[in-house]
Write a protein that holds these residues in place. Structure first.
Motif, short mmCIF file in Angstrom:
data_model
loop_
_atom_site.label_atom_id
_atom_site.label_comp_id
_atom_site.label_asym_id
_atom_site.label_seq_id
_atom_site.Cartn_x
_atom_site.Cartn_y
_atom_site.Cartn_z
N LYS A 59 0.84 -1.21 0.00
CA LYS A 59 0.00 0.00 0.00
C LYS A 59 0.88 1.26 0.00
O LYS A 59 0.70 2.15 -0.82
CB LYS A 59 -0.91 -0.02 1.24
CG LYS A 59 -2.01 1.01 1.21
CD LYS A 59 -3.00 0.78 2.33
CE LYS A 59 -2.42 1.25 3.65
NZ LYS A 59 -3.29 0.99 4.80
N VAL A 60 1.84 1.29 0.93
CA VAL A 60 2.70 2.48 1.03
C VAL A 60 3.53 2.65 -0.24
O VAL A 60 3.66 3.77 -0.75
CB VAL A 60 3.62 2.37 2.28
CG1 VAL A 60 4.55 3.57 2.35
CG2 VAL A 60 2.79 2.29 3.53
N GLY A 61 4.03 1.53 -0.77
CA GLY A 61 4.83 1.61 -2.00
C GLY A 61 4.00 2.17 -3.14
O GLY A 61 4.43 3.09 -3.84
N LEU A 62 2.79 1.63 -3.31
CA LEU A 62 1.94 2.08 -4.42
C LEU A 62 1.54 3.54 -4.28
O LEU A 62 1.60 4.30 -5.24
CB LEU A 62 0.68 1.20 -4.50
CG LEU A 62 0.90 -0.21 -5.06
CD1 LEU A 62 -0.35 -1.07 -4.90
CD2 LEU A 62 1.27 -0.14 -6.54
N VAL A 63 1.11 3.92 -3.06
CA VAL A 63 0.67 5.31 -2.88
C VAL A 63 1.85 6.27 -3.08
O VAL A 63 1.71 7.31 -3.73
CB VAL A 63 0.03 5.51 -1.48
CG1 VAL A 63 -0.31 6.97 -1.25
CG2 VAL A 63 -1.21 4.65 -1.34
N SER A 64 3.02 5.90 -2.54
CA SER A 64 4.20 6.78 -2.71
C SER A 64 4.50 6.98 -4.19
O SER A 64 4.76 8.11 -4.63
CB SER A 64 5.45 6.18 -2.06
OG SER A 64 5.19 5.83 -0.76
N VAL A 65 4.49 5.87 -4.93
CA VAL A 65 4.80 5.99 -6.36
C VAL A 65 3.71 6.79 -7.07
O VAL A 65 4.01 7.59 -7.96
CB VAL A 65 4.99 4.59 -6.99
CG1 VAL A 65 5.14 4.70 -8.50
CG2 VAL A 65 6.21 3.92 -6.40
N ALA A 66 2.46 6.60 -6.64
CA ALA A 66 1.37 7.37 -7.25
C ALA A 66 1.60 8.87 -7.02
O ALA A 66 1.41 9.68 -7.93
CB ALA A 66 0.02 6.94 -6.69
N ILE A 67 2.03 9.21 -5.80
CA ILE A 67 2.30 10.63 -5.51
C ILE A 67 3.45 11.13 -6.39
O ILE A 67 3.34 12.16 -7.08
CB ILE A 67 2.67 10.82 -4.01
CG1 ILE A 67 1.45 10.51 -3.13
CG2 ILE A 67 3.18 12.23 -3.74
CD1 ILE A 67 1.75 10.49 -1.63
N GLY A 68 4.56 10.37 -6.38
CA GLY A 68 5.74 10.79 -7.15
C GLY A 68 5.45 10.85 -8.63
O GLY A 68 5.81 11.82 -9.32
N ALA A 69 4.77 9.80 -9.14
CA ALA A 69 4.48 9.74 -10.58
C ALA A 69 3.50 10.85 -10.95
O ALA A 69 3.66 11.52 -11.97
CB ALA A 69 3.92 8.38 -10.95
N GLY A 70 2.48 11.06 -10.11
CA GLY A 70 1.46 12.08 -10.39
C GLY A 70 2.09 13.45 -10.55
O GLY A 70 1.92 14.13 -11.58
N ILE A 71 2.88 13.85 -9.54
CA ILE A 71 3.50 15.18 -9.61
C ILE A 71 4.54 15.21 -10.75
O ILE A 71 4.62 16.17 -11.51
CB ILE A 71 4.18 15.54 -8.27
CG1 ILE A 71 3.17 15.43 -7.12
CG2 ILE A 71 4.77 16.95 -8.31
CD1 ILE A 71 3.78 15.61 -5.74
N GLY A 72 5.32 14.12 -10.85
CA GLY A 72 6.38 14.08 -11.85
C GLY A 72 5.83 14.17 -13.27
O GLY A 72 6.38 14.89 -14.11
N ILE A 73 4.75 13.45 -13.53
CA ILE A 73 4.15 13.47 -14.88
C ILE A 73 3.65 14.88 -15.21
O ILE A 73 3.88 15.41 -16.29
CB ILE A 73 3.00 12.43 -14.98
CG1 ILE A 73 3.58 11.02 -14.96
CG2 ILE A 73 2.17 12.65 -16.25
CD1 ILE A 73 2.55 9.91 -14.85
N LEU A 74 3.00 15.49 -14.23
CA LEU A 74 2.47 16.84 -14.43
C LEU A 74 3.61 17.82 -14.73
O LEU A 74 3.57 18.58 -15.72
CB LEU A 74 1.69 17.28 -13.18
CG LEU A 74 0.95 18.60 -13.31
CD1 LEU A 74 -0.21 18.46 -14.28
CD2 LEU A 74 0.44 19.07 -11.95
N VAL A 75 4.63 17.79 -13.88
CA VAL A 75 5.76 18.70 -14.05
C VAL A 75 6.46 18.45 -15.39
O VAL A 75 6.73 19.39 -16.15
CB VAL A 75 6.77 18.53 -12.86
CG1 VAL A 75 8.08 19.23 -13.15
CG2 VAL A 75 6.15 19.06 -11.58
N GLY A 76 6.73 17.18 -15.69
CA GLY A 76 7.43 16.83 -16.93
C GLY A 76 6.62 17.23 -18.15
O GLY A 76 7.17 17.75 -19.14
#
Lengths: 256, 313
Positions: A59-76
Motif C-alpha cells: 500500500k505504502v509503496g503504491l501510494v508513494s509511487v502514485a504521488i511521485g508519478a502524479g507530480i512528476g508526470i504533471l511537471v514533466g
C-alpha cells in the motif's frame, strides 16, 4: 509477485487473531509447526506479522509511487509541452531535487514533518518525483512536434486536452515501466525509514521496523530479523523483474 | 580543461544555491513553531520566545534565508541545540569517516561489479553468467541495512572473524580495515550489482562491434581483445554510474552507519533527528547534498578524460 499478493491479502486467514496478538509465554520461539517462522519478543507470530506487513508495504509503496508519478508526470508534461521559461523553472527545481542522493531527501522531509505513515508516503513520493518528471519531459519533447499533435493544435484543441488525449497515450509505456521499478525502490526507502524509526509506529508490522526490532536478537533469535529482510528482498526482486519484463514487452528496443 | 571546469562549476552554482534553499525550507516544514517543537510540550511561552529570537525565527523567511546564506559563506553551520557546540565542529570531525566509508565501499563495488560484469559478458549464456546476474539482481533487491546485519551475524557473532561495530582506527592499520570491511561491503553490494549489470551489457555491446572482430582477426589473444580493446570502450557508461554511486553511497551511509555504529555523519543525523536538533540535521543534509553535486562535477571531468570524443568546449 502473485505469491506475494496472495500472501499479503491472505493475512486475515494466516493470522485470524490479528497482527498484534501477543503471547508472552511464547516469546522468541524458533520456527516450529505452530509458528512456521517463529515468534518475536512479544510472542507474536512472525509469519502473521509479515503477511500484514506485506499489505502495508504494498500500500505504502503504491501510494508513494502514485504521488511521485502524479507530480512528476504533471511537471514533466508542462515543462516539455510549453518549453521556454516554464521548462527552465520546473526542470531547475527537478535538478535541485536530483542533487540529493537517494534516501537523503526522504529522511530530511520525514525529519521535518515527523514520523508516520502519511509523511513517509509524501517523502518517498517526492524522492521518486524527479525521475518521472525527467522521463516525461523527454518523451513529451519527442512527440510534441509530431503531425497528429500539430493537427490537434491547428484544430484549436485546448492544451490540456492535447496533452491528455494525444500526448499521454503515446508516452505512457516507459512511464509504466519506470513506475513498476520505482515501486521496488519505494519499498526499499520505506523500509529504510522504518528501520531508522522514522516510518510507521507500532503496532503496525512494517518490515523495516521488524528488522530494527530483530537487531537486538541477532545472537539469540535470528529469525526475528532475518525473515522480514527476506520478505523485502523478494518483494523488491519481484517488482524489479516485473519492471524488466514490462520494459521488454512495451519497449523491445531496450531488451538486454 | 580549466575553462571547462570553471564553466561547469559556474553552471552548478544555481543548483548549489537551490539545494541550500531547499534544505532551509524543508526544516521550516516542521509543523507548528520549531522553537516549541525543540523545547517540547512542557516549555513555557517565555523560553519559546527566547529560543525563537536566538534562532532568528522571529524574522521574515527571506531575511532568515539571507542570514543563513551569509553564515554558510563564512563556514558557519549554526550551533547544535543539544550540545551548544558549533555544528561545523561536530560534523567536520565526522565527515572524513563518512567519506572514508563511502570511498572504500565504492572501491569494493567497482572491483566486484566490474569483475563480475566482465566474467558474465565473456562467458555469456554460461551458468557463471546466469549465476552472476541472478546474484546481482538479488543484490540490488536486498536492503543494505539488512545485508549489514546478516554480515554482522555471520562474521562477527558466529565466525568471530571481524568486529561488529565501531571504527578501529585509520585505514593503514589492521584494526581499521577489520572494522570498515563489513559496513563497506553492506553499503557497496547494491552498487556492485548495478555496476556488474551495466558492465555486462556495455561490454556485450562493444564485443559485437567491428573493431573487435578486426582485433580478433589480427590474431590478438582474447585477453588483449577483452582488456585492452573492449573494456576501455565499455567503461564509458560505467564511469558515469560509478561517479553517481559515490554520491548514493554517501546518502546510503546514513543508514549503514547506524547499523555498525560507524562514527560518521549518518549516525549523527539519526541521533540529531531523535533529539530534534534541527541545525545539525540541516547542516548534515546540506553537506552530503553539496558533496553529491561536487562529485557529479568531478565525474563530468573524468568522463571527458575517459572518452576523448567528448569535447571540453
Amino acid at each position: 509477485m502473485i505469491l506475494l499478493l496472495l500472501f499479503a491479502f491472505a493475512a486475515p486467514l494466516i493470522g485470524p487473531e490479528g497482527m498484534d496478538k501477543q503471547d508472552l509465554m511464547m516469546r522468541l520461539k524458533p520456527p516450529s509447526a505452530k509458528f512456521l517462522l517463529g515468534t518475536d519478543q512479544l510472542g507474536r507470530s512472525i509469519l502473521t506479522r509479515l503477511a500484514y506487513g506485506g499489505q502495508y508495504s504494498l500500500k505504502v509503496g503504491l501510494v508513494s509511487v502514485a504521488i511521485g508519478a502524479g507530480i512528476g508526470i504533471l511537471v514533466g508534461a508542462l515543462a516539455g509541452y510549453y518549453g521556454g521559461w516554464v521548462d527552465k523553472v520546473l526542470m531547475g527545481l527537478v535538478e535541485i531535487l536530483l542533487a540529493f542522493p537517494g534516501i537523503l531527501l526522504a529522511i530530511a522531509i520525514v525529519a521535518a514533518l515527523g514520523p508516520g505513515l502519511v509523511n513517509v508516503m509524501i517523502a518517498v513520493g517526492i524522492r521518486g518525483m524527479p525521475t518521472f518528471a525527467r522521463l516525461v519531459r523527454g518523451q513529451v519533447l519527442s512527440v510534441r512536434r509530431r503531425e497528429y499533435v500539430e493537427a490537434a493544435q491547428a484544430l484549436g484543441s485546448a492544451d490540456g486536452r492535447i496533452i491528455a488525449r494525444h500526448i499521454f497515450p503515446n508516452i505512457m509505456a516507459p512511464v509504466i515501466v519506470l513506475a513498476s521499478l520505482d515501486i521496488a525502490s519505494a519499498i526499499l526507502s520505506v523500509a529504510s525509514l522504518s528501520f531508522l524509526g522514522l516510518g510507521s509506529q507500532p503496532p503496525i508490522p512494517d518490515w523495516g521496523g521488524m528488522i530494527d526490532q530483530g537487531r537486538q536478537y541477532l545472537r539469540t533469535a535470528w529469525w526475528v530479523g532475518v525473515y522480514p529482510g527476506l520478505a523485502i528482498m523478494m518483494t523488491v526482486l519481484g517488482f524489479n523483474l516485473l519492471g524488466d519484463a514490462l520494459r521488454d514487452l512495451l519497449d523491445p528496443r531496450l531488451k538486454t | 580543461m580549466l575553462k571547462y571546469a570553471a564553466k561547469k562549476l559556474l553552471a552548478s552554482l544555481p543548483v548549489l544555491l537551490g539545494v541550500s534553499l531547499l534544505v532551509f525550507l524543508i526544516m521550516h516544514l516542521t509543523p507548528g513553531d520549531p522553537a516549541a517543537v525543540i523545547l517540547g510540550p512542557d516549555a513555557d511561552q517565555e523560553s519559546v520566545q527566547v529560543l525563537r529570537t536566538k534562532l532568528g525565527l522571529d524574522q521574515p523567511l527571506p531575511v532568515q534565508y539571507a542570514r543563513y546564506l551569509g553564515r554558510l559563506a563564512h563556514g558557519d553551520l549554526g550551533v547544535s541545540i543539544r550540545s551548544n557546540q558549533p555544528v561545523s565542529k561536530e560534523l567536520g570531525s565526522r565527515y572524513p569517516f563518512t567519506m572514508e566509508l563511502a570511498v572504500v565501499s565504492l572501491v569494493i563495488s567497482v572491483v566486484l561489479g566490474i569483475g563480475a560484469g566482465v566474467i558474465a559478458a565473456v562467458k555469456k549464456g554460461s551458468i557463471g553468467d546466469t549465476l552472476t546476474m541472478v546474484t546481482a539482481l538479488v543484490g540490488v533487491s536486498a536492503p543494505s541495512f539488512w545485508i549489514g546485519l546478516m554480515l554482522m551475524m555471520l562474521f562477527s557473532y558466529y565466525l568471530r572473524w571481524l568486529p561488529a561495530s565501531g571504527r578501529g582506527g585509520p585505514l593503514w592499520t589492521l584494526a581499521g580495515w577489520k572494522t570498515i570491511l563489513l559496513p563497506a561491503i553492506a553499503l557497496g553490494l547494491g552498487s556492485a550489482a548495478t555496476i556488474a549489470r551495466m558492465t555486462r551489457s556495455s561490454l556485450l555491446e562493444v564485443l559485437n562491434q567491428d573493431f573487435i572482430r578486426t582485433a580478433r582477426a589480427k590474431g590478438l589473444p582474447e585477453r588483449v581483445v577483452i582488456f585492452r580493446h573492449a573494456l576501455s570502450n565499455a567503461m564509458i557508461p560505467v564511469v558515469t554510474i560509478v561517479g553517481l554511486h559515490l554520491g548514493f553511497l554517501l546518502g546510503g551511509s546514513v543508514i549503514v552507519e547506524q547499523v555498525f555504529a560507524w562514527p560518521g555523519i549518518g549516525t549523527q543525523v539519526v541521533t540529531a533527528i531523535g533529539n530534534r536538533d534541527f541545525p545539525v540535521v540541516q547542516a548534515a543534509v546540506l553537506m552530503i547534498a553539496l558533496s553529491f553535486v561536487l562529485i557529479n562535477l568531478v565525474v563530468d571531468m573524468v568522463y571527458g578524460m575517459v572518452d576523448p570524443r567528448i569535447r571540453y568546449d
